[in-house]
Design a protein around this motif. Structure first.
Motif, short mmCIF file in Angstrom:
data_model
loop_
_atom_site.label_atom_id
_atom_site.label_comp_id
_atom_site.label_asym_id
_atom_site.label_seq_id
_atom_site.Cartn_x
_atom_site.Cartn_y
_atom_site.Cartn_z
N LEU A 120 27.11 -13.04 18.38
CA LEU A 120 28.44 -13.00 18.98
C LEU A 120 29.01 -11.58 18.89
O LEU A 120 29.57 -11.04 19.86
N THR A 121 28.86 -10.96 17.74
CA THR A 121 29.39 -9.62 17.52
C THR A 121 28.70 -8.61 18.43
O THR A 121 29.37 -7.85 19.15
N LEU A 122 27.37 -8.63 18.40
CA LEU A 122 26.62 -7.64 19.18
C LEU A 122 26.93 -7.77 20.67
O LEU A 122 27.20 -6.77 21.35
N ARG A 123 26.89 -9.02 21.15
CA ARG A 123 27.09 -9.24 22.58
C ARG A 123 28.47 -8.75 23.01
O ARG A 123 28.63 -8.08 24.03
N SER A 124 29.48 -9.08 22.21
CA SER A 124 30.84 -8.70 22.59
C SER A 124 31.04 -7.19 22.52
O SER A 124 31.76 -6.62 23.34
N LEU A 125 30.39 -6.56 21.55
CA LEU A 125 30.51 -5.11 21.46
C LEU A 125 29.83 -4.45 22.67
O LEU A 125 30.33 -3.47 23.22
N ILE A 126 28.70 -5.00 23.08
CA ILE A 126 28.03 -4.46 24.26
C ILE A 126 28.93 -4.64 25.48
O ILE A 126 29.08 -3.74 26.31
N GLU A 127 29.56 -5.82 25.57
CA GLU A 127 30.45 -6.07 26.70
C GLU A 127 31.63 -5.10 26.67
O GLU A 127 32.07 -4.60 27.70
N ALA B 270 49.70 -8.08 27.93
CA ALA B 270 50.89 -7.24 28.04
C ALA B 270 50.55 -5.77 27.91
O ALA B 270 51.22 -4.91 28.48
N THR B 271 49.48 -5.45 27.13
CA THR B 271 49.19 -4.06 26.81
C THR B 271 48.22 -3.42 27.78
O THR B 271 48.37 -2.25 28.14
N PHE B 272 47.19 -4.18 28.16
CA PHE B 272 46.14 -3.56 28.97
C PHE B 272 46.36 -3.87 30.45
O PHE B 272 46.88 -4.92 30.81
N GLU B 273 45.94 -2.95 31.27
CA GLU B 273 46.00 -3.21 32.70
C GLU B 273 44.93 -4.24 33.05
O GLU B 273 43.93 -4.36 32.33
N PRO B 274 45.15 -4.99 34.12
CA PRO B 274 44.26 -6.12 34.42
C PRO B 274 42.78 -5.76 34.37
O PRO B 274 41.97 -6.54 33.88
N GLY B 275 42.42 -4.57 34.83
CA GLY B 275 41.01 -4.19 34.85
C GLY B 275 40.38 -4.15 33.47
O GLY B 275 39.19 -4.37 33.31
N GLN B 276 41.19 -3.85 32.47
CA GLN B 276 40.66 -3.67 31.12
C GLN B 276 40.81 -4.91 30.24
O GLN B 276 40.33 -4.94 29.12
N GLN B 277 41.47 -5.95 30.79
CA GLN B 277 41.79 -7.08 29.93
C GLN B 277 40.55 -7.82 29.43
O GLN B 277 40.45 -8.18 28.25
N ALA B 278 39.60 -8.04 30.33
CA ALA B 278 38.38 -8.75 29.95
C ALA B 278 37.67 -7.97 28.85
O ALA B 278 37.13 -8.55 27.90
N ARG B 279 37.74 -6.66 28.96
CA ARG B 279 37.09 -5.80 28.00
C ARG B 279 37.72 -5.95 26.62
O ARG B 279 37.04 -6.07 25.61
N ALA B 280 39.04 -5.93 26.62
CA ALA B 280 39.74 -6.07 25.35
C ALA B 280 39.47 -7.45 24.75
O ALA B 280 39.33 -7.59 23.53
N ALA B 281 39.37 -8.44 25.63
CA ALA B 281 39.13 -9.80 25.14
C ALA B 281 37.78 -9.88 24.44
O ALA B 281 37.59 -10.68 23.51
N SER B 282 36.82 -9.06 24.87
CA SER B 282 35.51 -9.13 24.23
C SER B 282 35.60 -8.69 22.76
O SER B 282 34.81 -9.14 21.94
N LEU B 283 36.56 -7.83 22.47
CA LEU B 283 36.75 -7.44 21.07
C LEU B 283 37.21 -8.64 20.24
O LEU B 283 36.83 -8.78 19.08
N GLN B 284 38.05 -9.48 20.87
CA GLN B 284 38.48 -10.71 20.20
C GLN B 284 37.27 -11.52 19.74
O GLN B 284 37.23 -12.01 18.62
N ILE B 285 36.30 -11.66 20.65
CA ILE B 285 35.13 -12.47 20.34
C ILE B 285 34.29 -11.79 19.26
O ILE B 285 33.78 -12.44 18.36
N ALA B 286 34.18 -10.47 19.37
CA ALA B 286 33.42 -9.75 18.36
C ALA B 286 34.00 -10.03 16.98
O ALA B 286 33.27 -10.18 15.99
N LEU B 287 35.32 -10.14 16.92
CA LEU B 287 35.96 -10.40 15.63
C LEU B 287 35.55 -11.76 15.07
O LEU B 287 35.34 -11.89 13.87
N ILE B 288 35.43 -12.75 15.95
CA ILE B 288 34.97 -14.07 15.48
C ILE B 288 33.59 -13.94 14.85
O ILE B 288 33.31 -14.46 13.77
#
Lengths: 304, 337, 252
Positions: A120-127, B270-288
């Motif tokens: 999960l971590t690796l994939r999301s960081l790559i994304e 609220a913070t990121f422009e629409p183009g970057q939102q998916a990208r920022a969301a991926s950090l959320q998942i990385a945190l999990i």
């Protein structure tokens, strides 16, 4: 059935086979299903992409396609470095995560869960780093060569097939003819006895990570070259890889390759006969059938 | 203004509690029994789709609906999910521990595929709409409507919690924990471990199906994209944050993680422009992912349950049969009667 | 004492405490030493810690305190795979061969720690000791009979020319005739200069081939003496029976 099914199935199957060999080797030595293996594939592909773009920026000539292929020297060069980087990543994850859990004698399922977290971590960081937009090694168009019987394949596809064949034979020889291969098979059968005989189990584990990561990286690059790069490219391959590893018999390299080809061909046939939208169901059906009929796999040995 | 806020609060809590139901199901499988399910989204989807099929009014271009009352839909949803869980478990529980993980991973992918491609039944990518909502007659009064809905889902969670607590403290629950912590010992006591595990896995799957049904009726609309692997990861994060093996923790974790999730999602949009939102969301998942690994490394006891009361006794009972240690200095350890 | 220093024992333990779990030591303080070229058998009732003792020496069971020495060198902390490089070979009781490897591969695996130039010669030497194995070298070890497996396990241990060979109940599960063959083979190896430590349940057969016996009871060394006199010494029976009485129905 259109004979092109054979080519499509072989292409996908070679890819699955390479990935599944990595899964089956790490599984038989480390003794858990590594859900993060697919991310090594993705990482390898993206590492090669970043490196080959960097090489291309240094010298545009490196991007000039090597006839008849669609890519320039930048890709194979970047691929070699990416193999090393993917190996390092695997060793790092082992040092930080799996090694510590192993040392603590954690149960299989804790290891599986850790691999799940790592994936999960690796994939999301790559994304995060590369965005979810598909990327390509090259924009060159290739003309598929006729192979007779109505079958066609691009030079890239034929090269990948040849490379996969060479790698499979290489890994098989490594396992059966060399000291480190013997050690790996010994550890896979009985880790404690291997230690008694003088095998350095930790070294074997490191070698297995490097080997699995290298194969994953190459499979990732092949997939990126023949299809495209996406952060989920590895994740989407996970089920076919597990299905192939289990169908082949855990620990069996020829089994993994054979099963990879079976899964690939079955998928290609399904696309032809049933419809492309059901392609991803094939791996699951095969998995269920193996677990139902022959849990030890085609070339595996029965376990208690 | 404040009415809207209360209504939103109710909506938020109701959603969070539907996740709490999933979390309770997972806690029975993993927290109590140690079965690793990587296909939560699949079981939730089965519950949601079956209940939707059973309760929606008849539609021309799709199988059903059958227009049955909602409770029947819930029941059908959870029974179907339990059946699927039973079949998956039946296939893999006798094999290696991680084959179950691989199989659940596969079942979630297969369910997703069916939802997407079996258009005459599932509505395909467009999903199923007009799922009857509880208290639909009161929809004119948003405050009352949302309070009633919250009360209903909260009642479901409470009932489930009480039932699970009873189950855990029953002899059945004690055997489960014994199996989870020290299978050889439990087997030595003559219990058929796999049968108990299979039961726990099926019941857990049924609870996830119930969660799917309850959520589907609350939202009123379902589509395949609601049941992506992301859902599985979220529920795992909830159970881990709340503390695995603990039912109250499972509920609390669901509310907490859903809250953090909703807040950070709001922050991102609220913070990121629409183009970057998916990208920022991926950090959320990385945190999990990092959280899962960190808990395994730093608080392994937080993942594999609470006190090891049962297993100690079992371990000694069995262990002393093999190795009896005794000298003048240390008396023989007596197995507990 | 002012006498010339005696050569260090081939194998020794000092106040060794060992066991799988920290709070449950099975070997409970054992001082034990074996002279160069000696054939020692470790006896004792079930659960006395015989196997745990030799496994701890081999590096397979955690050592809580105390130390182990090979020819005077402290090998307590050397990891399991290093002990064989020091000249200590161990043959576990069960699963002591690699069933999925061929006979040749089993021996080659053991030889892999030797310098490349010596490997083939060492394996050939072992083949000459075990002609039965030599004639079937390509066969999968998993297809061998119980006695042949035991021979292969011993042969594999001998490939590295160990100074000390430890065997954990090699007679387990074998017919009396085969046991006799295995023990005769061990006696011959001992005659050729290899120090042998044998854990056995089969008291009579073991005392017949050993020079000296030590008896463990409940994790401690309770008695030792020359094998020849011990075979008629009533204390042996007493130690076995005494422990059995304390163990109740748990004894074998």
């Amino acid at each position: 059935m259109n004979p092109q099914v054979l080519i499509d199935g072989l292409m996908a199957g070679a890819l699955y086979g390479l990935g599944a060999i990595g899964v089956t080797l790490t599984y038989s030595i480390l003794r858990f299903a590594n859900f993060a293996h697919s991310e090594l594939l993705t990482f390898g592909a993206y590492a090669a992409l970043a490196l080959s773009s960097a090489l291309g920026a240094l010298s545009a000539g490196l991007l000039e396609p090597i006839a008849p292929f669609s890519f320039g020297w930048a890709l194979p060069l970047a691929g070699l470095v990416a193999v090393a980087l993917t190996g390092l990543l695997a060793l790092a994850v082992d040092a930080i995560l799996f090694g510590r859990l192993r040392h603590r004698r954690s149960s299989i399922i804790v290891m599986v869960m850790a691999s799940f977290g790592a994936a999960l971590t690796l994939r999301s960081l790559i994304e995060f780093a590369f965005t979810s937009k598909p990327a390509y090694f090259t924009r060159e168009l290739q003309i598929a060569l006729p192979l007779g019987q109505g079958m066609r394949a691009t030079p890239d596809q034929l090269l990948s097939l040849a490379l996969a064949a060479i790698l499979v034979i290489g890994v098989h020889l490594l396992l059966t003819r060399t000291a480190i291969g013997r050690s790996m098979r010994a550890v896979s059968e009985n880790q404690a006895l291997a230690g008694v005989v003088g095998v350095d189990v930790r070294r074997v584990i490191r070698v297995v990570w490097l080997l699995g990561a290298a194969l994953a990286c190459i499979a990732g690059i092949m997939s990126g070259l023949l299809v495209q790069l996406r952060p989920y490219m590895g994740f989407d391959l996970l089920l076919p890889l597990f299905a192939a590893a289990i169908l082949g018999g855990i620990g069996s390299v020829p089994g993994a390759m054979l099963a990879g080809l079976i899964v690939g061909l079955a998928e290609a046939a399904t696309v032809q006969l049933v419809g492309a939208e059901w392609r991803t169901a094939v791996a699951f059906v095969i998995l269920v059938l193996v677990l139902l009929l022959r849990p030890q796999g085609l070339l595996g040995r029965a376990q208690a | 203004m404040s009415v809207e806020l209360v209504a939103y609060g109710c909506f938020f809590l109701t959603m969070a509690l539907t996740y709490a139901i999933m979390c309770l199901g997972l806690n029975l499988q993993w927290g109590q029994t140690g079965l690793f399910n990587v296909g939560i989204a699949g079981f939730v989807a089965v519950g949601a789709y079956v209940s939707a099929l059973l309760t929606t009014p008849d539609v021309a271009d799709r199988l059903g609906g059958f227009g049955l009352p909602m409770p029947l839909g819930w029941l059908g949803g959870s029974l179907s999910a339990a059946l699927i869980a039973y079949l998956v478990g039946r296939l893999t529980i006798r094999l290696r521990a991680d084959y179950l993980a691989i199989a659940t991973f596969g079942i979630a992918a297969a369910v997703q595929l069916l939802a997407l491609n079996l258009e005459p039944v599932t509505g395909g990518p467009f999903g199923i709409g007009f799922i009857p909502r509880p208290f639909a007659g009161r929809a004119g009064d948003p405050l009352l409507f949302s309070v009633l809905n919250l009360a209903l889902v909260a009642a479901v969670v409470l009932l489930l919690y009480m039932a699970l607590e009873r189950l855990v403290r029953s002899p059945w629950g004690r055997v489960l924990r014994a199996i989870r912590e020290d299978e050889p010992a439990a087997l030595a006591l003559g219990k058929n471990a796999n049968r108990f595990r299979l039961q726990a896995f099926a019941i857990g799957g049924g609870i996830m199906g119930l969660a799917g049904a309850v959520q589907a009726h609350f939202i009123g609309f379902i589509a395949p994209e609601n049941y992506l692997p992301m859902l599985t990861f979220q529920v795992w994060a909830m159970l881990i944050v709340g503390g695995s093996g603990n039912n109250r923790g499972a509920i609390l974790g669901a509310v907490l993680v859903w809250g953090i999730w909703a807040l950070s999602a709001a922050f991102i949009s609220a913070t990121f422009e629409p183009g970057q939102q998916a990208r920022a969301a991926s950090l959320q998942i990385a945190l999990i992912g990092v959280a899962i690994c960190a808990v395994l490394l730093l608080r392994p006891q937080g993942v594999l349950g609470e006190a090891r009361v049962v297993s100690r006794h079992l371990l000694e009972a069995v262990g002393s049969r093999k190795i009896r240690v005794a000298t003048d200095a240390q008396p023989v350890r007596q197995p507990p009667e | 004492m002012s006498a010339a220093p005696a050569p260090p024992p081939a194998l020794a333990t000092r106040d060794l405490v060992a066991g799988y779990e920290r709070d449950l030591p099975i070997v409970r303080g054992i001082d034990f030493s074996v002279r160069q070229g000696e054939f020692v058998v470790i006896l004792g009732p079930n659960g006395a810690g015989k196997s745990t003792l030799v496994k701890a020496i081999a590096g397979l069971v955690p050592i809580h305190s105390g130390s182990t020495h090979l020819a005077g060198e402290d090998i307590t902390l050397s990891p399991v795979q290093e002990k064989v490089r020091h000249g200590l070979a161990f043959v576990p009781q069960t699963e002591n061969i690699f069933a999925t490897l061929s006979i040749r591969e089993n021996l080659q695996l053991a030889a892999d720690i030797l310098p490349r130039g010596r490997q083939a010669a060492q394996i050939d030497e072992v083949y000459s000791l075990f002609p039965d194995l030599a004639s079937r070298r390509g066969a999968r070890a998993g297809n061998l009979s119980g006695g042949q497996r035991q021979m292969l396990a011993v042969a594999r241990a001998l490939v590295v020319k160990p100074s000390v060979l430890i065997l954990d109940e090699p007679s387990a599960g074998l017919s009396p005739k085969i046991v006799g063959e295995v023990f005769a083979r061990l006696k011959a190896l001992n005659g050729a200069g290899i120090t042998i430590v044998l854990v056995e349940q089969n008291v009579k057969a073991a005392l017949a081939v050993a020079d000296r016996a030590v008896i463990l009871v409940e994790g401690k060394l309770r008695h030792e003496g020359p094998a020849a006199t011990l075979s008629s010494d009533p204390i042996v029976g007493e130690l076995y029976l005494g422990a059995r009485a304390r163990q109740g129905e748990n004894g074998r």
